[in-house]
Write a protein that holds these residues in place. Structure first.
Motif: not given
Length: 908
Positions: A257-260, A267-274, A516-519, A528-529
């Motif tokens: 979900v983007p934000a400004f 961008f904040s949300g959920k990461l999926f693997v398989n 770009m910073k990813v947490y 993601i910032l």
């Protein structure tokens, strides 16, 4: 490469609604779709919102729009949307019509290096028909006639707004209006919507649709990792680079979900693997600030940071694409030394990627937190000796800027230790720095790293990075930092030509995104910032010199300045010599440490040794007939000066320490090119008493090189173009007699290979032919540089530590400086009978090339873009010395002019 423009004008064409007549005749709202059914599964990303106009208004209201507006397509779209709003009644009528409808924008591959957008609007009420009628009435006469054809029983309509536009294809299927500038994508959308066998994007990634879209105008971005890695692969000129491999390593997908904000986009949300949320153990690290910051070089483009409380937590993030070899895996599991090393790992790890991130064999540094760095280092060294059957002669060891470096020749060693992560280490060069263990995938990478540590060229010591470090979020167990200042240069360098031209043309907009910073946190939570800097970077290339101090002497100075380490406080002392042959050591504060007279002029470099092996350093240098060794207070060491051989004159001196055990050797060449080696007691070794030569004087001082896989080499490059290679006993090495040209009048450089035995000696002969020869005596490269005139002069100029170099071509008053790959760096004009060159490298983008005009006693300083960085020439009668401090973000420049030692400070 019209994707940017395509994306921006699609919405306008869709809402023109030339399908009104079809819509009015259809029962649109029966069997309604939500829009995802038409999207093929190869979509790189799918953006969905119920408020497209509100999202657009949000974007144009951001500070970054000032930069994005520079893109012609975006500026055009803004004016078109304003016009569109006006013809639909103004006062937000366009917003009213589209709000609440399901708007989707998806990006799809079309072929080699080509991508296209598919846009759809799934409408749920008949108010939308009023909007269509208004558009048809007011814009019906502005476009070319609509062309109609049928695909799979569905009418396709093709239209263009004017002759310059590409043809836009659109269709209506049930309640979904879809369109694209690629008719293929519309046809694919119809095919997937009608098929009961083909799986659409939603059916392929059902986990991305398990949660209803948030009720906010910013919408949601759905991302497919495999398709995204394919996109990066198509952009890249090197298809299977490290970045692509990392993206494709696991089947990941994400909802974002983007934000400004004024400072950036997130961008904040959920990461999926398989298809399942990414499992990550929470971070219980007690670290203050960003770990490893003092060890992360400013040349870093991409950095991965893992902050696990235990090493065993790496089992939760396997790299399933790594295929271990059973024999190596068994050897590692059975080695007591390696298991002891594994037992010392704490779970805090950083992978640093520098140059060639998007090329083959990128430079990689692995930083490991261990319980005891010395013990871990020795455990791995013991394993290396065991591999070599306790034969230390096969054990590669080097010492770089005071750090011990060893080589572990076990393919992909880090990947075996860290559950498949950190591949790309064909060999591992090891060092211990600041109680951490460091692994590099090449000797050149390790050397660059240690140089950056030495010059404080790191994130933790840099003022420029403080803002980024302060905002880092230590609670996230996995973090990724991308420095766009470094990455963008790699992007343009390693992109396909068509893409590279786009990036370069709109560099101002792309460069606005600094970081770009990813947490990544528990249960797949991801943030993601993108940090944005809108400040206009104006750089004239000129630096402001200010004189810090001046130390006068009674007589004119004829040698120096030479920067030397003060062993008491690690500050820098400076050695000079006056015309009466007095040598003076001056402290960093300008005080005279000692003044002693010697009978002759210093003619060689000045070296420092630890004669008593107690950490206190002494000075070694040579005059025409004597070799001197003095302590810091000017007192001669026992047995010095060493009187050179009767009837011979010293031409060159080098001080060697083969194994960094302070068992020094003095490597001397006389004016005839004969070679001598003394021990520190002044005894001439019988194998070198002398090593007589028939090739004449040397072009550069004799040296020792240790090459992984090949051993030790004593190197002598003669002015007649002969290169001679010996072992430490003075015996000829195989292939150690090579002709590089008829004559050579310059130095040579070392081009370190990424693989065993690939290092080369590089130089240019007087005819302007660049030659490279490996340490097996094989000529591997010849290339003739442009030689307009027989008097054209060619030089190779090494940097201050001998790990980088440039070529210099001088024709009359025209001077050209070339990169190591022989491409032009810059050109300038200096009218002088005698020029001397110096080159200082303190990391990427931080290099200075110096021209010393010995006729007028001037110095000209150029940055790496060829801009003169001193507003007027600096007066220099002898030499110049430059250092850089990352912690103070300034240069120190020390010169000798007439009878003064002058010190300048230059802010970077």
């Amino acid at each position: 490469m019209n994707q940017i423009k395509t994306l921006l004008v699609i919405l306008l064409i869709l809402v023109l609604g030339f399908a009104a007549f079809l819509i009015l005749k259809s029962d649109l709202l029966e069997n309604s779709l939500e829009g995802s059914e038409i999207i093929p599964p190869d979509a790189v990303l799918v953006y969905e919102t119920k408020d497209p106009v509100g999202m657009w208004n949000t974007i144009v209201g951001q500070p970054v729009w000032e930069k994005l507006h520079q893109l012609p397509a975006l500026a055009s779209l803004e004016s078109q949307l304003i016009h569109l709003d006006s013809i639909t009644g103004k006062s937000g009528a366009l917003d009213d019509y589209l709000k609440g409808q399901r708007f989707k924008l998806s990006l799809h591959p079309l072929g080699k290096e080509d991508f296209g957008f598919l846009v759809s609007i799934a409408f749920k009420d008949r108010e939308f028909l009023d909007f269509i009628q208004n558009l048809k009435r007011d814009l019906g006469n502005q476009a070319d006639p609509i062309k109609t054809r049928t695909y799979s029983g569905v009418n396709l309509f093709e239209v263009r707004l004017n002759q310059a536009d590409k043809v836009f294809t659109y269709a209506v299927f049930n309640n979904v209006l879809m369109g694209s500038f690629s008719s293929f994508l519309v046809e694919e959308g119809i095919r997937y919507a009608k098929s009961e066998e083909l799986k659409s994007y939603k059916q392929t990634f059902p986990h991305l649709f398990q949660t209803e879209i948030p009720a906010m105008k910013n919408g949601v971005l759905r991302l497919s990792g495999n398709a995204f890695s394919d996109l990066v692969r198509e952009i890249s000129s090197v298809k299977n680079n490290k970045l692509v491999s990392d993206l494709a390593a696991n089947d990941f997908s994400a909802n974002l979900v983007p934000a400004f904000s004024d400072e950036g986009i997130s961008f904040s949300g959920k990461l999926f693997v398989n298809g399942k949320p990414k499992e990550v153990i929470s971070n219980n690290s007690s670290s203050n600030g960003l770990p490893f910051s003092s060890l992360i070089s400013n040349r870093t483009a991409l950095m991965y940071l893992y902050l696990f409380s235990e090493f065993q937590h790496f089992q939760y993030i396997p790299n399933t694409s790594f295929s271990p070899e059973p024999l190596i895996a068994a050897e590692i599991s059975e080695s007591i030394e390696i298991q002891a090393f594994i037992g010392s790992l704490t779970g805090e790890v950083s992978l640093v990627l520098e140059e060639r991130l998007m090329g083959n064999n990128p430079n990689q540094i692995l930083l490991l937190d261990v319980e005891n760095a010395e013990e871990s280092f020795r455990n791995l060294e013991s394993y290396i000796l065991e591999m070599n059957q306790q034969d230390s002669s096969k054990h590669y060891r080097a010492h770089i800027l005071g750090y011990e470096v060893i080589l572990l020749e076990l393919k992909e060693f880090p990947a075996y230790i860290f559950n498949g992560n950190f591949s790309g280490f064909e060999k591992s060069y090891l060092a211990r720095v600041d109680d951490r263990l460091v692994m590099a995938n090449s000797l050149r990478t390790m050397r660059n790293f240690l140089e950056d540590i030495y010059y404080d060229n790191t994130w933790g010591k840099s003022v420029a990075f403080n803002r980024v470090l302060k905002k880092s979020q230590i609670d996230a167990p996995i973090q990724i930092f991308l420095n766009n200042d470094r990455f963008f240069n790699l992007l343009t360098q390693f992109s396909m030509p068509a893409w590279s031209s786009v990036f370069q043309k709109y560099a101002a907009a792309f460069r606005s995104f600094e970081w770009m910073k990813v947490y990544l946190r528990e249960n797949g939570e991801i943030e993601i910032l993108f940090d944005i800097n809108l400040d206009k970077k104006v750089n004239s290339g000129q630096l402001m010199l200010r004189e810090s101090r001046s130390t006068p002497f009674d007589k004119r100075l004829i040698h120096g300045p030479v920067g030397l380490e003060n062993f008491n406080d690690k500050s820098t002392d400076f050695l000079v010599q006056d015309e009466d042959f007095f040598i003076h050591l001056v402290s960093e504060e300008g005080g005279i440490v000692f003044s002693e007279r010697i009978p002759e002029e210093i003619i060689t470099d000045v070296f420092q040794i630890d004669y008593y092996q107690n950490g206190k350093l002494q000075l070694v240098f040579a005059t025409r007939n004597l070799i001197y060794a003095l302590d810091r207070y000017g007192q001669l060491l026992p047995g010095y000066p060493i009187h050179f051989e009767s009837g011979r004159d010293i031409a060159h001196l080098n001080v060697l320490d083969y194994d960094n055990n302070r068992e020094y050797r003095l490597f001397v060449a006389d004016r005839e090119g004969d070679l001598f080696v003394y021990n520190l007691s002044g005894e001439l070794l019988k194998e070198w008493s002398p090593r007589a030569s028939t090739d004449g004087p040397l072009a550069a001082k004799p040296a020792h090189q240790r090459i992984p896989g090949l051993g030790d080499f004593m190197v002598a490059l003669h002015k007649n173009g002969k290169l001679r290679l010996f072992n430490r006993r003075g015996e000829n090495r195989a292939g150690g007699n090579v002709v590089l040209g008829e004559s050579i009048s310059t130095a040579y450089g070392i081009e370190e290979g990424s693989e065993e035995g690939l290092s080369k000696i590089v130089t240019v002969n007087d005819a302007g032919e660049v030659v490279k020869v490996n340490f097996k005596g094989e000529l591997t490269y010849r290339n003739q540089l442009l030689r307009p005139d027989r008097d054209t002069r060619f030089d190779l100029v090494n940097d201050q530590v001998g790990t980088d170099y440039v070529w210099v071509i001088r024709e009359y008053n025209e001077l050209k400086v070339l990169n190591p790959d022989e491409s032009l760096l810059f050109g300038t004009n200096i009218l002088s009978d005698e020029l001397v060159y110096r080159y200082y490298s303190f990391g990427p983008g931080n290099k200075i090339f110096v021209v010393l005009d010995k006729t007028q006693d001037f110095a000209y300083l150029y940055n790496y873009q060829g801009k003169l960085i001193n507003q007027k020439p600096i007066s220099v009668s002898e030499n110049i010395w430059i250092s850089f401090s990352g912690s103070r973000n300034e240069y120190t420049l020390v010169t000798v002019y007439d009878n003064e030692l002058q010190v300048y400070k230059i802010p970077f």
